[in-house]
Write a protein that holds these residues in place. Sequence first.
Motif, PDB file in Angstrom:
ATOM      1  N   VAL B 138       0.867  -1.176   0.000  1.00 33.02           N
ATOM      2  CA  VAL B 138       0.000   0.000   0.000  1.00 33.02           C
ATOM      3  C   VAL B 138       0.903   1.225   0.000  1.00 33.02           C
ATOM      4  CG1 VAL B 138      -1.613   1.337   1.362  1.00 33.02           C
ATOM      5  CG2 VAL B 138      -1.930  -1.085   1.141  1.00 33.02           C
ATOM      6  N   LEU B 139       0.891   1.946  -1.104  1.00 38.72           N
ATOM      7  CA  LEU B 139       1.755   3.111  -1.251  1.00 38.72           C
ATOM      8  C   LEU B 139       0.959   4.386  -1.039  1.00 38.72           C
ATOM      9  CD1 LEU B 139       3.851   2.544  -4.473  1.00 38.72           C
ATOM     10  CD2 LEU B 139       4.682   2.604  -2.194  1.00 38.72           C
ATOM     11  N   THR B 140       1.619   5.383  -0.426  1.00 44.24           N
ATOM     12  CA  THR B 140       0.995   6.704  -0.287  1.00 44.24           C
ATOM     13  C   THR B 140       2.006   7.727  -0.762  1.00 44.24           C
ATOM     14  OG1 THR B 140       0.021   5.872   1.730  1.00 44.24           O
ATOM     15  CG2 THR B 140      -0.161   8.216   1.352  1.00 44.24           C
ATOM     16  N   VAL B 141       1.558   8.708  -1.512  1.00 45.42           N
ATOM     17  CA  VAL B 141       2.457   9.778  -1.915  1.00 45.42           C
ATOM     18  C   VAL B 141       2.469  10.802  -0.805  1.00 45.42           C
ATOM     19  CG1 VAL B 141       2.996  11.483  -3.647  1.00 45.42           C
ATOM     20  CG2 VAL B 141       1.869   9.401  -4.312  1.00 45.42           C
ATOM     21  N   VAL B 142       3.648  11.029  -0.239  1.00 47.39           N
ATOM     22  CA  VAL B 142       3.731  11.929   0.905  1.00 47.39           C
ATOM     23  C   VAL B 142       4.165  13.323   0.465  1.00 47.39           C
ATOM     24  CG1 VAL B 142       5.073  12.351   2.969  1.00 47.39           C
ATOM     25  CG2 VAL B 142       4.144  10.125   2.566  1.00 47.39           C
ATOM     26  N   ARG B 143       5.125  13.401  -0.433  1.00 50.25           N
ATOM     27  CA  ARG B 143       5.609  14.697  -0.912  1.00 50.25           C
ATOM     28  C   ARG B 143       5.800  14.604  -2.404  1.00 50.25           C
ATOM     29  NH1 ARG B 143      10.390  17.104   2.630  1.00 50.25           N
ATOM     30  NH2 ARG B 143      10.647  18.205   0.679  1.00 50.25           N
ATOM     31  N   SER B 144       5.533  15.696  -3.076  1.00 50.86           N
ATOM     32  CA  SER B 144       5.744  15.665  -4.514  1.00 50.86           C
ATOM     33  C   SER B 144       5.902  17.079  -5.015  1.00 50.86           C
ATOM     34  CB  SER B 144       4.560  14.999  -5.197  1.00 50.86           C
ATOM     35  OG  SER B 144       4.718  15.096  -6.581  1.00 50.86           O
ATOM     36  N   ARG B 145       6.681  17.222  -6.089  1.00 52.13           N
ATOM     37  CA  ARG B 145       6.830  18.549  -6.677  1.00 52.13           C
ATOM     38  C   ARG B 145       5.539  18.995  -7.328  1.00 52.13           C
ATOM     39  NH1 ARG B 145      12.060  19.633 -10.317  1.00 52.13           N
ATOM     40  NH2 ARG B 145      13.537  19.466  -8.634  1.00 52.13           N
ATOM     41  N   CYS B 146       4.708  18.071  -7.713  1.00 53.58           N
ATOM     42  CA  CYS B 146       3.416  18.433  -8.273  1.00 53.58           C
ATOM     43  C   CYS B 146       2.381  18.213  -7.189  1.00 53.58           C
ATOM     44  CB  CYS B 146       3.115  17.566  -9.478  1.00 53.58           C
ATOM     45  SG  CYS B 146       1.460  17.772 -10.093  1.00 53.58           S
ATOM     46  N   LYS B 174      -4.404   4.544 -10.899  1.00 52.79           N
ATOM     47  CA  LYS B 174      -3.659   5.794 -11.032  1.00 52.79           C
ATOM     48  C   LYS B 174      -2.231   5.480 -11.442  1.00 52.79           C
ATOM     49  CE  LYS B 174      -5.889   9.194  -8.221  1.00 52.79           C
ATOM     50  NZ  LYS B 174      -5.816  10.138  -7.154  1.00 52.79           N
ATOM     51  N   VAL B 175      -1.736   6.277 -12.352  1.00 52.38           N
ATOM     52  CA  VAL B 175      -0.360   6.106 -12.807  1.00 52.38           C
ATOM     53  C   VAL B 175       0.447   7.259 -12.231  1.00 52.38           C
ATOM     54  CG1 VAL B 175       1.121   6.020 -14.794  1.00 52.38           C
ATOM     55  CG2 VAL B 175      -1.142   5.034 -14.921  1.00 52.38           C
ATOM     56  N   ILE B 176       1.412   6.960 -11.378  1.00 52.35           N
ATOM     57  CA  ILE B 176       2.151   8.028 -10.705  1.00 52.35           C
ATOM     58  C   ILE B 176       3.621   7.917 -11.083  1.00 52.35           C
ATOM     59  CG2 ILE B 176       2.752   9.010  -8.479  1.00 52.35           C
ATOM     60  CD1 ILE B 176       0.229   8.050  -7.390  1.00 52.35           C
ATOM     61  N   PRO B 177       4.185   8.932 -11.699  1.00 48.64           N
ATOM     62  CA  PRO B 177       5.610   8.865 -12.042  1.00 48.64           C
ATOM     63  C   PRO B 177       6.462   8.859 -10.783  1.00 48.64           C
ATOM     64  CG  PRO B 177       4.685  10.971 -12.689  1.00 48.64           C
ATOM     65  CD  PRO B 177       3.578  10.176 -12.143  1.00 48.64           C
ATOM     66  N   LYS B 178       7.582   8.151 -10.880  1.00 47.47           N
ATOM     67  CA  LYS B 178       8.425   8.012  -9.697  1.00 47.47           C
ATOM     68  C   LYS B 178       9.234   9.270  -9.420  1.00 47.47           C
ATOM     69  CE  LYS B 178       9.276   3.068 -10.100  1.00 47.47           C
ATOM     70  NZ  LYS B 178      10.283   2.072 -10.412  1.00 47.47           N
ATOM     71  N   ARG B 179       9.527  10.000 -10.465  1.00 44.90           N
ATOM     72  CA  ARG B 179      10.465  11.113 -10.289  1.00 44.90           C
ATOM     73  C   ARG B 179       9.869  12.203  -9.438  1.00 44.90           C
ATOM     74  NH1 ARG B 179      13.800  13.075 -15.446  1.00 44.90           N
ATOM     75  NH2 ARG B 179      13.927  10.830 -15.715  1.00 44.90           N
ATOM     76  N   ASN B 180      10.689  12.847  -8.629  1.00 43.62           N
ATOM     77  CA  ASN B 180      10.276  14.012  -7.847  1.00 43.62           C
ATOM     78  C   ASN B 180       9.115  13.731  -6.916  1.00 43.62           C
ATOM     79  OD1 ASN B 180      12.179  15.509  -9.228  1.00 43.62           O
ATOM     80  ND2 ASN B 180      10.713  16.146 -10.788  1.00 43.62           N
ATOM     81  N   SER B 181       9.079  12.540  -6.360  1.00 47.97           N
ATOM     82  CA  SER B 181       8.028  12.235  -5.381  1.00 47.97           C
ATOM     83  C   SER B 181       8.607  11.377  -4.288  1.00 47.97           C
ATOM     84  CB  SER B 181       6.887  11.455  -6.035  1.00 47.97           C
ATOM     85  OG  SER B 181       6.188  12.248  -6.928  1.00 47.97           O
ATOM     86  N   VAL B 182       7.969  11.437  -3.128  1.00 49.30           N
ATOM     87  CA  VAL B 182       8.367  10.582  -2.012  1.00 49.30           C
ATOM     88  C   VAL B 182       7.170   9.722  -1.658  1.00 49.30           C
ATOM     89  CG1 VAL B 182       9.127  10.516   0.365  1.00 49.30           C
ATOM     90  CG2 VAL B 182       9.970  12.285  -1.123  1.00 49.30           C
TER      91      VAL B 182
END
Lengths: 362, 219
Positions: B138-146, B174-182
Motif C-alpha cells: 500500500v503506497l501513499t504519496v507523501v511529498r511531490s513537486r506536483c 492511477k499512474v504516478i511517475p516516480k520522479r520528484n516524489s516521495v
Amino acid sequence: MSPELEKCSRSLLVCEKSNFTKEKSRYDIHVSKHYFNYKVSIVIPECASLPASIAGVINSFNSYYRVRDLPIYKLLEEEFLEKVVKKGQFYALSYNTRIDEDNTIAFLPSGQLILSVDKDTYEQLGLEGKPSQYKHRKVLRYVVTIDLTDKLMSPGAKRYQRLITSLKEWVPIKCDLMISSKMTAAEEDGGVLQNLLSQYSFEEHRPTLHTHTLKEMPCPSLHSTDRHGDEKSCDPHHFLEWLGAVSMDISSDNEASSFLSTYVCPDPQSLMSHGLLCTVTGFLIPEDIYSLLLELRRYFDEPKFTSWLSMTVHGFVDSPVSWGTTEHGFLKSGENFYNFVCFRNQDYWLHMATGSHDGCPP
Amino acid sequence: METDVKSKLPSEHADVLGVQSQGTKQAELFTSSFLKRSLPHARGSLDDQLLRKAVVLEYNNPKKVKAKRKKAKGLNARERRELKVFQIKPEHHRYSLFLPLHELWKQYIRDLCNGLKPESNPQTIQQKFLKADLHGAVLTVVRSRCPTYVGSTGILVQEMKHVFKIITKEDKLKVIPKRNSVFSVEIDGFVSHIYGSKFELRSSERSAKKFKARGTIDL
C-alpha cells in the motif's frame, strides 16, 4: 548592461494629487484595499493637544484578538466558515512569522485565504499554488491563494475536503494569529468566534495611542497648488524624510556639531510654535482608518492656524499582501505605507510607497 | 602398393569369388568414394590422410540430420503493446480484488524480515526493503513537486521503470511517475519513505543495484 545589474532592488513612490470631494478620486479604494495596517501616525502643526473628536474616533477603533497556536483548519470548519468568514470583514494575519522564512497565513475580507509557504511545506501540502514572483535562481517560496467564497469550495465539495485534510493531517499548520472581525451587536456570529477562541489561549487588545507635543521646530509650508519640480515647492521625498524624522524624534537641525543626523527640514519652511504627533498602533482595519480620515477632513471646518495636516499609515512588514492581492515580500525592508496630506480646501496629496519585493501600488 | 590395390584380379580368382573386377578407372573412383565415406573427417586430400596411417574402415560416422530448432525470440515492445499483455482490463479495476495480493505481500515481507518485531533494527529492515519486491504494497504519496499527486493512496499493481501503477479505494487505476516524489510504505508499524527519483529501475534490476547513502535528498 548585464542582466544581473538590471535587477537591483528598488523602492517605489507613487504620488497623487486630488480633492476629497471629487467623485472620481479613488482615495477610499486605496484606503480600503490596504488590508493589514500596523501604525497610523498623525502630524498636525500648530496644534497643542489632540482634539476631542479625533480622540473619540480613535477610541472607537475595533479591538483585536491575539490567539496562540491556533490550527488553521479550525477557521475553515463549516460553521465558522459560513457564519464568520464568508460574511466579510474578517481579517486575520499570522503573528511572529517572517515573510521570507516561515509560513505566513492571511485571511482577507473578500473571503480569500493566502498561504505563503516555503518549498518543503508546499510539497507536502498538496494544494495548488504559484511560485512567488520574487525569486532568485531556485524557487524557494510558493503562494497558495484559496477563494473560500467559490462554489467549488463549498463544504462537502471535493476541493474543500482536500483542503481540510491537507491542513489537518498532512501538514497541520499552527500559528499565532491576530484576528479582527467587525461584528455588530445585531449579528449573532460573535458567539462562534468567541467559542473558538476560548479553546485556545487568547488575549483581547485595544489599539494603543501615544501623543507627543513638538515644540519650536521648523516645519515645511505646503500649499495645495504646489507642483512637482517647482522651485518653491517641497519635494515628496524630502517631505516624507522629514515626516519620518519627526515621528522618530530625530532632530533635523543639521547642526555642524552633531554627527548623528543630517536630516533637514525641507524648504520653504516656517517655524511652528508647537505641533502634535499622535501614533496609534495595533492591528488596525481599513474601515477604522477611513473613519479617522473623515474626521481629519472635518478638522478644517473650523479656522485653524495651519493649512495642512498629515496622516501616515504603515502596513505590516511581514504581511503576504500589500494592496489588494499584490504579493509583498521582504528584501532589505518590507515597508508598504501610504501618506495623506490634507489641506484646508479639501485637497489632498497621497503618497504610496513600497519596498523592493513589492508590486507597484495602485 | 596402390597399384597392387588397384590392379585387376586374376581371372581364376574372379571365377571362384563370383566377382567381376572393374576397369582401372572405375576401380579408382570406387575406392576414393568408399574411402571418403568411411573416413571420419575428410580433411584435405585423401592421399595425405592415408599416407603412412592406419585407418579403421568400419568406423562409419552416420551423418545426423539435425532438425532445425527455431529460437524463441520473444516479443519486442511494439508487439507487447499490441497484445496488451500488461494492461489490466477495466472490469478488473476493483480494489477488493487486490486485497488478497496485499495480504500475500505482507506475509512475504514478514518472512523476508524474519518476523517484524517491534525491536527489530530499522536499518536491517531498510536493507531488505531495498531489494524486496513491492507488488501488493500500500503506497501513499507523501511529498511531490506536483501538488496534485500528494495524498494518493493505493495498492501497487504494476511497477514499471519510471512509473508506479496503483489502484485506489475508489477503484481508480492511477499512474504516478516516480520522479520528484516521495512514497511511503507501511507494514506492521514500520513506515519507510522511498525517494522515487532514486528508484527509477525495473524491479528486477533493483535487486542487484547498490544504493549510496546520502544525507538529505531535496526533491
